[in-house]
Enzyme design. Structure first.
Site, PDB file in Angstrom:
ATOM      1  N   CYS A   1       1.891  -0.573 -11.715  1.00 58.14           N
ATOM      2  CA  CYS A   1       0.710   0.294 -11.851  1.00 58.14           C
ATOM      3  C   CYS A   1       0.913   1.485 -12.781  1.00 58.14           C
ATOM      4  O   CYS A   1      -0.055   2.150 -13.154  1.00 58.14           O
ATOM      5  CB  CYS A   1       0.255   0.783 -10.480  1.00 58.14           C
ATOM      6  SG  CYS A   1      -0.263  -0.577  -9.427  1.00 58.14           S
TER       7      CYS A   1
ATOM      8  N   HIS B   1      -4.163   7.045 -11.402  1.00 58.98           N
ATOM      9  CA  HIS B   1      -4.160   5.624 -11.036  1.00 58.98           C
ATOM     10  C   HIS B   1      -4.996   5.460  -9.764  1.00 58.98           C
ATOM     11  O   HIS B   1      -4.918   6.284  -8.853  1.00 58.98           O
ATOM     12  CB  HIS B   1      -2.717   5.168 -10.791  1.00 58.98           C
ATOM     13  CG  HIS B   1      -2.621   3.809 -10.188  1.00 58.98           C
ATOM     14  ND1 HIS B   1      -3.264   2.722 -10.727  1.00 58.98           N
ATOM     15  CD2 HIS B   1      -1.984   3.353  -9.063  1.00 58.98           C
ATOM     16  CE1 HIS B   1      -3.015   1.656  -9.977  1.00 58.98           C
ATOM     17  NE2 HIS B   1      -2.252   2.012  -8.960  1.00 58.98           N
TER      18      HIS B   1
ATOM     19  N   ASN C   1      -8.160  -1.507  -7.079  1.00 57.31           N
ATOM     20  CA  ASN C   1      -6.930  -1.244  -7.829  1.00 57.31           C
ATOM     21  C   ASN C   1      -6.714  -2.371  -8.838  1.00 57.31           C
ATOM     22  O   ASN C   1      -6.363  -3.486  -8.454  1.00 57.31           O
ATOM     23  CB  ASN C   1      -5.763  -1.158  -6.834  1.00 57.31           C
ATOM     24  CG  ASN C   1      -4.442  -0.822  -7.503  1.00 57.31           C
ATOM     25  OD1 ASN C   1      -4.311  -0.867  -8.722  1.00 57.31           O
ATOM     26  ND2 ASN C   1      -3.451  -0.488  -6.696  1.00 57.31           N
TER      27      ASN C   1
HETATM   28  O1  UT7 Z   1      -0.989   0.712  -6.772  1.00 59.87           O
HETATM   29  C1  UT7 Z   1       0.358   0.551  -6.506  1.00 59.87           C
HETATM   30  C2  UT7 Z   1       0.844   1.433  -5.419  1.00 59.87           C
HETATM   31  N1  UT7 Z   1       0.216   1.123  -4.174  1.00 59.87           N
HETATM   32  C3  UT7 Z   1      -0.241   2.097  -3.399  1.00 59.87           C
HETATM   33  O2  UT7 Z   1      -0.178   3.233  -3.760  1.00 59.87           O
HETATM   34  C4  UT7 Z   1      -0.806   1.704  -2.049  1.00 59.87           C
HETATM   35  C5  UT7 Z   1      -0.243   2.595  -0.976  1.00 59.87           C
HETATM   36  N2  UT7 Z   1      -0.636   2.222   0.375  1.00 59.87           N
HETATM   37  C6  UT7 Z   1      -1.911   2.323   0.836  1.00 59.87           C
HETATM   38  O3  UT7 Z   1      -2.809   2.663   0.092  1.00 59.87           O
HETATM   39  C7  UT7 Z   1      -2.139   2.104   2.306  1.00 59.87           C
HETATM   40  O4  UT7 Z   1      -0.907   2.011   2.962  1.00 59.87           O
HETATM   41  C8  UT7 Z   1      -2.986   0.848   2.642  1.00 59.87           C
HETATM   42  C9  UT7 Z   1      -4.426   1.079   2.233  1.00 59.87           C
HETATM   43  C10 UT7 Z   1      -2.437  -0.359   1.941  1.00 59.87           C
HETATM   44  C11 UT7 Z   1      -2.980   0.629   4.154  1.00 59.87           C
HETATM   45  O5  UT7 Z   1      -3.438   1.783   4.841  1.00 59.87           O
HETATM   46  P1  UT7 Z   1      -2.590   2.396   6.045  1.00 59.87           P
HETATM   47  O6  UT7 Z   1      -3.357   3.547   6.526  1.00 59.87           O
HETATM   48  O7  UT7 Z   1      -1.193   2.680   5.550  1.00 59.87           O
HETATM   49  O8  UT7 Z   1      -2.625   1.241   7.100  1.00 59.87           O
HETATM   50  P2  UT7 Z   1      -1.397   0.459   7.777  1.00 59.87           P
HETATM   51  O9  UT7 Z   1      -0.822  -0.527   6.835  1.00 59.87           O
HETATM   52  O10 UT7 Z   1      -0.475   1.434   8.439  1.00 59.87           O
HETATM   53  O11 UT7 Z   1      -2.171  -0.291   8.914  1.00 59.87           O
HETATM   54  C12 UT7 Z   1      -2.813   0.390  10.000  1.00 59.87           C
HETATM   55  C13 UT7 Z   1      -3.454  -0.636  10.906  1.00 59.87           C
HETATM   56  C14 UT7 Z   1      -2.514  -1.750  11.326  1.00 59.87           C
HETATM   57  O12 UT7 Z   1      -2.844  -2.114  12.635  1.00 59.87           O
HETATM   58  P3  UT7 Z   1      -1.988  -1.587  13.905  1.00 59.87           P
HETATM   59  O13 UT7 Z   1      -0.592  -2.080  13.643  1.00 59.87           O
HETATM   60  O14 UT7 Z   1      -2.095  -0.097  13.846  1.00 59.87           O
HETATM   61  O15 UT7 Z   1      -2.670  -2.231  15.038  1.00 59.87           O
HETATM   62  C15 UT7 Z   1      -2.853  -2.863  10.387  1.00 59.87           C
HETATM   63  O16 UT7 Z   1      -2.549  -4.122  10.924  1.00 59.87           O
HETATM   64  O17 UT7 Z   1      -4.539  -1.281  10.213  1.00 59.87           O
HETATM   65  C16 UT7 Z   1      -4.327  -2.695  10.221  1.00 59.87           C
HETATM   66  N3  UT7 Z   1      -4.826  -3.244   8.949  1.00 59.87           N
HETATM   67  C17 UT7 Z   1      -6.116  -3.548   8.754  1.00 59.87           C
HETATM   68  N4  UT7 Z   1      -7.185  -3.478   9.551  1.00 59.87           N
HETATM   69  C18 UT7 Z   1      -8.374  -3.876   9.030  1.00 59.87           C
HETATM   70  C19 UT7 Z   1      -4.145  -3.480   7.817  1.00 59.87           C
HETATM   71  N5  UT7 Z   1      -4.969  -3.970   6.871  1.00 59.87           N
HETATM   72  C20 UT7 Z   1      -6.186  -4.017   7.425  1.00 59.87           C
HETATM   73  C21 UT7 Z   1      -7.450  -4.403   6.949  1.00 59.87           C
HETATM   74  N6  UT7 Z   1      -8.513  -4.308   7.787  1.00 59.87           N
HETATM   75  N7  UT7 Z   1      -7.638  -4.859   5.691  1.00 59.87           N
END
Ligand code: UT7
Length: 329
Positions: A116, A256, A286
């Site tokens: 990215c 980004h 993204n």
């Molecule tokens: O561009 C290159 C660099 N990339 C980035 O900068 C991305 C950085 N990361 C992020 O933007 C975020 O971490 C995400 C948007 C990918 C995820 O958000 P998060 O707040 O970190 O969520 P998480 O992965 O900690 O997941 C929280 C909860 C989990 O459930 P439990 O374990 O708390 O029950 C996930 O299983 O949300 C769940 N979850 C979802 N729920 C509904 C994960 N993906 C989804 C989804 N819909 N699509």
């Protein structure tokens, strides 16, 4: 003699027509619009549909439009740097394919892989060729057909990425406009958190790698988020400090587009008001190498000559960087 800077003299972009909405994703994986919107800021993204279409096909209309805008022919381009994580093929370079498709017969070129952060790294690299006096027209392209490496059964990644491409022309400027500084970083120890495991020399394609879904993008979102939110803000602050830029001096932050929360954290750290922050993540998601040039393209008409732009990116690798540009037109 005045120092030669590399100025962006034209930008253009292209996104495919198909709109993949959060509502459609709800029918594909266990997710919902509220979760996606609140966690990422994304409402929809574009997808390149159709057999036989690749990343270079996103670049062709972007580049043709740029040449038309600038009023130059493809033969005048001397070098093409194609920043992409989804090349048409592992080799030859997508830059070569693009050159052939647009008729850039006098250009040489190569692909640049920095996930990215690719477009910022590409601008910095292209700028060096201009600053040295060696070339006068360098085309930097940033684009990805992310849908080609996304598993639409993996809700952790499929809600984030989209397809798109942007490009910028670099030309010499001796009046103090253009790319004035950059801070670029990599940390390969981050490779395990955001990657595509197979298809390279470490794990060439086999039935087993296909069965294990290792030809798709993999991300440990939470870990990447922590690194991204700190490092993108740090590097943006560093480029401001190095150039004695106060918050008020910054006309535009061009970040980004990975996650609205990461963008907000960077803007806060820089002390930049939200009306100066370029955001199109809600419409395009993204697009990896495409995000920053697509922002430049969409906001081009709002930029004024002399505006101070700060570009900031973070991506897989890890890679990250920020750039200070004095807009040239
Ligand atoms: O561009 C290159 C660099 N990339 C980035 O900068 C991305 C950085 N990361 C992020 O933007 C975020 O971490 C995400 C948007 C990918 C995820 O958000 P998060 O707040 O970190 O969520 P998480 O992965 O900690 O997941 C929280 C909860 C989990 O459930 P439990 O374990 O708390 O029950 C996930 O299983 O949300 C769940 N979850 C979802 N729920 C509904 C994960 N993906 C989804 C989804 N819909 N699509």
């Amino acid at each position: 003699m005045q120092k030669i800077h590399a100025a962006i003299t034209a930008v253009n972009g292209y996104v495919p027509d198909y709109v993949l909405t959060n509502q459609e994703l709800e029918t594909m994986v266990d997710t919902n619009d509220e979760w996606i919107t609140s966690r990422t800021g994304i409402k929809e993204r574009r997808i390149l549909k159709g057999e036989g279409l690749a990343t270079s096909d996103l670049a062709v209309p972007a580049v043709k439009g740029l040449l038309e805008k600038r009023g130059i022919s493809a033969e005048e381009i001397e070098l093409i740097i194609f920043c992409t994580t989804t090349p048409d093929m592992p080799f030859p370079a997508t830059a070569n394919i693009l050159a052939d498709k647009v008729g850039a017969k006098n250009a040489w070129g190569y692909d640049l892989q920095a996930a990215c952060s690719g477009f910022v790294f590409g601008l910095a690299t292209g700028a060096s060729f201009i600053e040295s006096g060696r070339y006068k027209k360098v085309l930097v392209v940033g684009g990805d057909k992310m849908s080609s490496i996304i598993n639409y059964q993996d809700r952790a990644t499929c809600i984030i990425f989209g397809d798109g491409c942007g490009c910028a022309l670099l030309e010499p400027n001796t009046e103090g406009f253009g790319i004035l500084d950059s801070v670029l970083k990599t940390d390969g120890s981050g490779r395990e958190f955001l990657n595509m495991k197979a298809g390279g020399s470490l794990h060439p394609a086999t039935h087993a790698t296909v069965d294990a879904n290792e030809h798709y993008a993999y991300q440990e979102g939470k870990t990447v988020f922590k690194f991204a939110v700190t490092n993108m803000a740090d590097v943006a602050a560093e480029v401001m400090e190095r150039n004695s830029l106060q918050s008020d001096d910054v006309a535009w932050l061009v970040p980004h587009q990975a996650n609205k929360r990461i963008i907000d954290a960077t803007a806060n750290r820089m002390g930049v008001n939200s009306d100066k922050v370029i955001i199109n993540i809600e419409r395009f998601g993204n697009t990896t190498n495409g995000t920053i040039p697509l922002c430049l393209w969409e906001w081009e008409s709002k930029f004024k000559k002399g505006d101070n732009l700060v570009l900031a990116a973070f991506g897989g690798g890890f890679t990250w960087g920020a750039m200070y540009i004095k807009w040239a037109y």
